[in-house]
Write an enzyme that holds these catalytic residues in place. Structure first.
Site, PDB file in Angstrom:
ATOM      1  N   ASP A  29       0.854  -1.191   0.000  1.00 33.28           N
ATOM      2  CA  ASP A  29       0.000   0.000   0.000  1.00 33.28           C
ATOM      3  C   ASP A  29       0.893   1.246   0.000  1.00 33.28           C
ATOM      4  OD1 ASP A  29      -3.210   0.549   1.080  1.00 33.28           O
ATOM      5  OD2 ASP A  29      -1.783   2.211   1.054  1.00 33.28           O
ATOM      6  N   ASN A  85     -13.207  -3.124   2.324  1.00 32.29           N
ATOM      7  CA  ASN A  85     -14.269  -2.126   2.354  1.00 32.29           C
ATOM      8  C   ASN A  85     -15.098  -2.178   1.070  1.00 32.29           C
ATOM      9  OD1 ASN A  85     -13.174  -1.124   4.796  1.00 32.29           O
ATOM     10  ND2 ASN A  85     -11.731   0.161   3.663  1.00 32.29           N
ATOM     11  N   HIS A  98     -10.484  -4.952  -3.187  1.00 28.73           N
ATOM     12  CA  HIS A  98      -9.153  -5.243  -2.646  1.00 28.73           C
ATOM     13  C   HIS A  98      -9.271  -5.598  -1.173  1.00 28.73           C
ATOM     14  CE1 HIS A  98      -9.952  -0.935  -2.221  1.00 28.73           C
ATOM     15  NE2 HIS A  98      -9.272  -0.986  -1.075  1.00 28.73           N
TER      16      HIS A  98
HETATM   17  P1  5GP Z   1      -9.832   1.629   0.542  1.00 33.26           P
HETATM   18  O1  5GP Z   1     -10.149   2.767   1.468  1.00 33.26           O
HETATM   19  O2  5GP Z   1     -10.450   1.816  -0.832  1.00 33.26           O
HETATM   20  O3  5GP Z   1     -10.158   0.292   1.142  1.00 33.26           O
HETATM   21  O4  5GP Z   1      -8.264   1.640   0.402  1.00 33.26           O
HETATM   22  C1  5GP Z   1      -7.582   2.012  -0.759  1.00 33.26           C
HETATM   23  C2  5GP Z   1      -6.093   1.867  -0.481  1.00 33.26           C
HETATM   24  O5  5GP Z   1      -5.401   1.970  -1.712  1.00 33.26           O
HETATM   25  C3  5GP Z   1      -5.528   2.933   0.452  1.00 33.26           C
HETATM   26  O6  5GP Z   1      -4.938   2.295   1.584  1.00 33.26           O
HETATM   27  C4  5GP Z   1      -4.490   3.647  -0.406  1.00 33.26           C
HETATM   28  O7  5GP Z   1      -3.338   4.025   0.306  1.00 33.26           O
HETATM   29  C5  5GP Z   1      -4.180   2.632  -1.484  1.00 33.26           C
HETATM   30  N1  5GP Z   1      -3.770   3.212  -2.762  1.00 33.26           N
HETATM   31  C6  5GP Z   1      -4.454   4.157  -3.453  1.00 33.26           C
HETATM   32  N2  5GP Z   1      -3.798   4.451  -4.596  1.00 33.26           N
HETATM   33  C7  5GP Z   1      -2.689   3.662  -4.629  1.00 33.26           C
HETATM   34  C8  5GP Z   1      -1.623   3.513  -5.569  1.00 33.26           C
HETATM   35  O8  5GP Z   1      -1.562   4.166  -6.606  1.00 33.26           O
HETATM   36  N3  5GP Z   1      -0.668   2.594  -5.262  1.00 33.26           N
HETATM   37  C9  5GP Z   1      -0.720   1.847  -4.123  1.00 33.26           C
HETATM   38  N4  5GP Z   1       0.283   0.969  -3.928  1.00 33.26           N
HETATM   39  N5  5GP Z   1      -1.704   1.963  -3.203  1.00 33.26           N
HETATM   40  C10 5GP Z   1      -2.686   2.868  -3.461  1.00 33.26           C
END
Ligand code: 5GP
Length: 137
Positions: A29, A85, A98
């Site tokens: 992440d 989520n 994810h």
């Molecule tokens: P959500 O809130 O949708 O469950 O979490 C999305 C996650 O994706 C977040 O923890 C965020 O840091 C991660 N994330 C968003 N964009 C990117 C990216 O471009 N690369 C990586 N490695 N993680 C990402």
């Protein structure tokens, strides 16, 4: 428009990959809650978990267990949370399924959980369980 995770899976956007197979990719992440925070992502682009195909869901489950085991081995954190989520109100920011694997370290870093537990209404529980059973297919 492909999601950011589809673009990562396609190699268009860089990531620190830890696992990949035909159906799944896993990578660090970019804004980790704790050291070793990994995202496990199906290549099939769907917004929510229940929208995945059975094959994709099965592959995701297999990969999730293997990635979790590797995170435990690599970080030394025996305790960890798996978070997934669905929908903006449930804190989903990237609308592509994810799972988060988030180690809980001895220094206290890791996922903080707000858990407002209620009490199961025993009078209504049979009908509720039956309605969910009936919705399984
Ligand atoms: P959500 O809130 O949708 O469950 O979490 C999305 C996650 O994706 C977040 O923890 C965020 O840091 C991660 N994330 C968003 N964009 C990117 C990216 O471009 N690369 C990586 N490695 N993680 C990402």
């Amino acid at each position: 428009m492909p999601s950011i995770f589809s673009r990562i899976a396609a190699g268009e956007i860089p990531c620190h990959r830890v696992y990949e197979d035909e159906h799944v990719i896993a990578f660090l992440d970019i804004a980790p809650v704790s050291r070793g925070h990994v995202l496990v992502v199906p290549k099939e682009e769907r917004e929510r978990l229940h929208e995945l195909s059975p094959d994709s869901a099965a592959a995701l489950g297999r990969a999730l267990q293997r990635v979790a085991a590797a995170v435990v081995r690599a970080t030394g954190a025996a305790d960890y949370n798996v978070l997934q989520n669905n929908g903006a109100a449930a804190h989903q920011a990237v609308m592509h399924v994810h799972f988060h694997v988030i180690p809980k370290h001895a220094d206290g870093t890791g996922l903080g959980v707000g858990w407002r537990a209620g009490t199961l209404d025993q009078a209504h529980a049979p009908a509720l369980a039956a309605s969910i059973r009936d919705a399984m297919h």
